[in-house]
Design an enzyme around this catalytic site. Structure first.
Site, short mmCIF file in Angstrom:
data_model
loop_
_atom_site.label_atom_id
_atom_site.label_comp_id
_atom_site.label_asym_id
_atom_site.label_seq_id
_atom_site.Cartn_x
_atom_site.Cartn_y
_atom_site.Cartn_z
N LYS A 6 -10.59 8.32 -2.00
CA LYS A 6 -10.06 8.43 -0.64
C LYS A 6 -10.95 9.39 0.13
CE LYS A 6 -6.24 6.91 1.50
NZ LYS A 6 -5.49 5.68 1.34
N VAL B 55 3.38 -3.61 9.07
CA VAL B 55 3.87 -4.30 7.88
C VAL B 55 5.33 -4.71 8.06
CG1 VAL B 55 4.27 -4.14 5.40
CG2 VAL B 55 2.31 -2.97 6.41
P1 NAD Z 1 2.74 1.51 11.18
O1 NAD Z 1 2.37 2.85 11.70
O2 NAD Z 1 2.24 0.29 11.86
O3 NAD Z 1 4.34 1.37 11.13
C1 NAD Z 1 5.19 2.39 10.76
C2 NAD Z 1 6.44 2.26 11.61
O4 NAD Z 1 7.40 3.22 11.18
C3 NAD Z 1 6.20 2.52 13.10
O5 NAD Z 1 6.76 1.46 13.88
C4 NAD Z 1 6.90 3.84 13.36
O6 NAD Z 1 7.42 3.94 14.66
C5 NAD Z 1 8.00 3.79 12.32
N1 NAD Z 1 8.56 5.10 11.95
C6 NAD Z 1 7.92 6.27 11.77
N2 NAD Z 1 8.79 7.22 11.43
C7 NAD Z 1 10.00 6.63 11.37
C8 NAD Z 1 11.30 7.09 11.06
N3 NAD Z 1 11.53 8.36 10.73
N4 NAD Z 1 12.33 6.20 11.07
C9 NAD Z 1 12.11 4.92 11.41
N5 NAD Z 1 10.90 4.42 11.72
C10 NAD Z 1 9.86 5.27 11.69
O7 NAD Z 1 2.35 1.52 9.62
P2 NAD Z 1 2.20 0.28 8.65
O8 NAD Z 1 0.76 -0.07 8.55
O9 NAD Z 1 3.19 -0.76 8.99
O10 NAD Z 1 2.59 0.96 7.26
C11 NAD Z 1 3.95 1.22 6.93
C12 NAD Z 1 4.01 1.89 5.56
O11 NAD Z 1 3.42 1.04 4.58
C13 NAD Z 1 3.24 3.21 5.46
O12 NAD Z 1 3.92 4.06 4.56
C14 NAD Z 1 1.90 2.80 4.86
O13 NAD Z 1 1.30 3.87 4.16
C15 NAD Z 1 2.36 1.72 3.91
N6 NAD Z 1 1.31 0.74 3.59
C16 NAD Z 1 0.73 0.00 4.56
C17 NAD Z 1 -0.26 -0.93 4.23
C18 NAD Z 1 -0.89 -1.81 5.28
O14 NAD Z 1 -1.52 -2.82 4.92
N7 NAD Z 1 -0.74 -1.51 6.56
C19 NAD Z 1 -0.66 -1.09 2.88
C20 NAD Z 1 -0.03 -0.33 1.90
C21 NAD Z 1 0.95 0.59 2.27
#
Ligand code: NAD
Length: 368
Positions: free
Chosen positions: A79, A183
């Protein structure tokens, strides 16, 4: 002092990257390259202290080793973090300077996007090194991995339902989805296509409205999500939401979502197990994004990507079997499965770094 930490975490290499003119202060951590080159995203964050940045990159890179190993990938864990504010401190020079450091590692570390970084930033990195994934399709990349992460999460969910209830009928069950971002929104869309009852919450009110209007989800308050009477809790926002304050409120029977680091501490994994809640280990469930970018190494192909995502179903099945066989919580079973694979495959691959890096070079040269 850093070596004392590394002795505990088992990291192979930590690289401090500095370029005064570009304002670059970054750390690359390579946790383990036994299975292959260390692939993991680059995060940009205004860390309060250098120690915070170091802790984050060490924790995240170790997580990537386990995610790749449990997912059957020929990759290790690494990372990168840049200390800086992604809204103010980005520049061409910054990312090109970082790219030169990545290049100096000659394929031991392959970078990608993470929090605070977008495809445009990666294009600057790509100017200095070929060891980049997650770039735009026009550069031979695979684009946004989020839909694949959501699709992979569905595979993990089917395995969890099958183990817990004896069927995989997604539409029969109800879901509490926390976070409907990249996601989460795709995930609730897939759930609703199966006819499932879906409760959603998000700090972003527009996202909630969209999930209600477009997909027919039911909105609940930010804190109310933990009390919802649903079969499955699906954390898809931040980590640490399965904790000693929230667990006593759960009526859920399964925890399965895309968020990283869902368990606040390991003993929360023991606690959900004691309460008879099936926890689908996060890094096995959300590996779809990593799988997708990993395919850029050989030349990206969407059919291969979808086929690979479906292995998440089988990986989860194996984890649940190990958990039952060895009488251990599922989060420990996932770690055990990853460690056993690194150990076994490591014994046959140790003399060389693996062929993944070589093929990666071939693909990138092919791009001209
Ligand atoms: P993103 O930032 O697009 O979405 C996260 C969402 O969570 C946002 O809409 C935000 O407003 C909301 N949020 C933040 N704090 C919150 C709270 N306290 N209560 C309710 N909602 C809240 O991120 P993402 O890419 O969709 O990723 C989501 C999760 O999945 C993260 O933990 C990320 O590490 C994990 N992840 C993502 C991927 C990927 O391909 N994008 C891959 C593996 C893991």
């Amino acid at each position: 002092m850093v070596f004392d930490i590394l002795a505990k975490t088992g990291h192979e290499q930590v690289v401090y990257c500095h370029n005064r003119d570009a304002g670059l202060k970054a750390i690359i951590a390579i946790h383990n390259t036994v299975l292959g080159p260390a692939l993991g995203g680059l995060r940009m964050w205004p860390y309060k202290t250098e120690q915070d940045a170091l802790n984050d990159v060490l924790r995240l890179s170790r997580g990537m080793t386990y995610k790749a190993a449990v997912s059957g990938l020929n990759l290790g864990g690494g990372k990168g973090v840049i200390i800086g504010d992604p809204t103010k401190d980005k520049s061409e020079a910054l990312f090109r300077a970082f790219g030169r450091f990545v290049n100096s590692l000659n394929g031991r570390y392959i970078t990608a996007e993470d929090v605070g970084i977008d495809v445009n930033d990666m294009e600057w990195v790509l100017k200095e090194t070929e060891f980049v994934t997650g770039v735009h399709q026009v550069h031979g990349g695979s684009g946004d991995p989020s839909p694949f992460t959501a699709y992979g999460t569905m595979q993990g969910l089917m395995a969890a339902l099958s183990f817990k209830f004896g069927d995989e009928d997604i539409g029969k069950y109800s879901y509490a989805v926390q976070g409907i971002g990249h996601v989460g929104m795709e995930f609730v869309k897939l759930l609703r296509e199966q006819g499932a009852k879906v409760f959603v919450t998000d700090i972003n009110k527009d996202s909630v409205q969209r999930a209600v209007d477009e997909f027919g989800c039911e909105a609940v308050g930010l804190d109310d999500i933990y009390d919802v009477d649903a079969d499955v809790y699906s954390p898809s926002a931040l980590g640490g939401t399965v904790n000693h304050n929230t667990i006593p409120r759960f009526k859920f029977k399964v925890i399965c979502g895309a968020a990283n680091n869902q368990l606040a501490t390991e003993d929360c994994g023991d606690e959900v197990e004691r309460r008879g809640i099936l926890y689908a280990p996060d890094y096995a469930v959300n590996a779809g994004g990593l799988m997708n970018v990993s395919l850029e190494i050989d030349g990206y192909n969407i059919e291969r990507a979808r086929r690979m995502m479906r292995t998440i179903y089988h990986n989860l099945g194996k984890i649940f079997t190990i958990s039952q066989r060895d009488g251990i919580p599922t989060y420990r079973a996932a770690d055990r499965m990853a460690e056993e694979r690194i150990d076994t495959i490591g014994k046959i691959r140790l003399p060389q770094m693996g062929n993944t890096g070589t093929r990666f070079l071939g693909r990138m040269r092919g791009l001209g």
